[in-house]
Design an enzyme around this catalytic site. Sequence first.
Site, short mmCIF file in Angstrom:
data_model
loop_
_atom_site.label_atom_id
_atom_site.label_comp_id
_atom_site.label_asym_id
_atom_site.label_seq_id
_atom_site.Cartn_x
_atom_site.Cartn_y
_atom_site.Cartn_z
CB SER A 88 -0.96 -0.05 1.18
OG SER A 88 -2.01 0.86 1.04
CG ASP A 125 -6.85 -3.16 -3.17
OD1 ASP A 125 -7.50 -2.37 -2.44
OD2 ASP A 125 -5.61 -3.27 -3.10
CG HIS A 139 -5.60 -2.65 0.43
ND1 HIS A 139 -4.93 -2.18 -0.67
CD2 HIS A 139 -5.06 -2.01 1.51
CE1 HIS A 139 -4.02 -1.29 -0.29
NE2 HIS A 139 -4.08 -1.18 1.02
#
Length: 273
Positions: free
Chosen positions: A95, A224, A253
């Site tokens: 991320s 995601d 995610h």
Amino acid sequence: MATFTVKDGTEIYYKDWGTGQPLVFHHGWPLSSDDWDNQLMFFLNKGYRVIAADRRGHGRSAQTGTGHDMDTYVADILALADHLDLQNAVHIGHSTGGGVAIRVAARAAKGRVAKVVLISAVTPLMLQTPANPDGVPMAVFDEIREGTATNRAQYFQDFTLPFYGYNREGAQVKQGIRDNWWRQGMMGGANAHYLGIKAFSETDFTEDLKSVDLPVLVLHGEDDQIVPFAISGAKSIKLLQHGQLISYPGFPHGMPATEAATINADLLAFIRA
């Protein structure tokens, strides 16, 4: 407890376990190095040296009032690499940490970085702009800011549902994973988390992706809900000189936690290649 101090006086906490080729893990917002437990233990037991720091303002690092921007995050990691004299390291970012990893690779001294892995990464640019019309509207990030600033404890609880895909029909919700996310988030500083939203949403990593002349693995879940695949992994791979993409139907995610066995196997194959 291992810490070192960067030039502006900020104390950064880090883990450094094992020997062998160093693997450096960069966590996502608003978490800490603890989010990599599954990967740290897996690769430690495979004979690698595993390193993971808590980003400034996050986890056990100092809750500074300043420096919550991508360039400072990267400078902190470059300082850690110098402090530990890391050579031939693989940088693995999830991320927000994916943005850190690719910019570290773009700016590191020759020989410091061997490969890069971007997992559910915010690259190349999340925010919707005239040049990036299919990005995420600013209103979404303003809502994250509002929740973080005014209702952080409950907002973080709620955020775990889309983060792990636990809001999908048939999802097998693991409360411990949700609780661990919340625990990590609440360890950090609200101000660091608030300011960090701009860092992960508005930083453009296009030139970083283009400039890295190293093998880069892009891993992204096709379900995601936090960093949509179509605007991130699918675009990042087109900008890389030596990129490899693996996308996963149905993965969320937070797949390094929910799908650790699959992610770890693909990481290991790439690192060993």
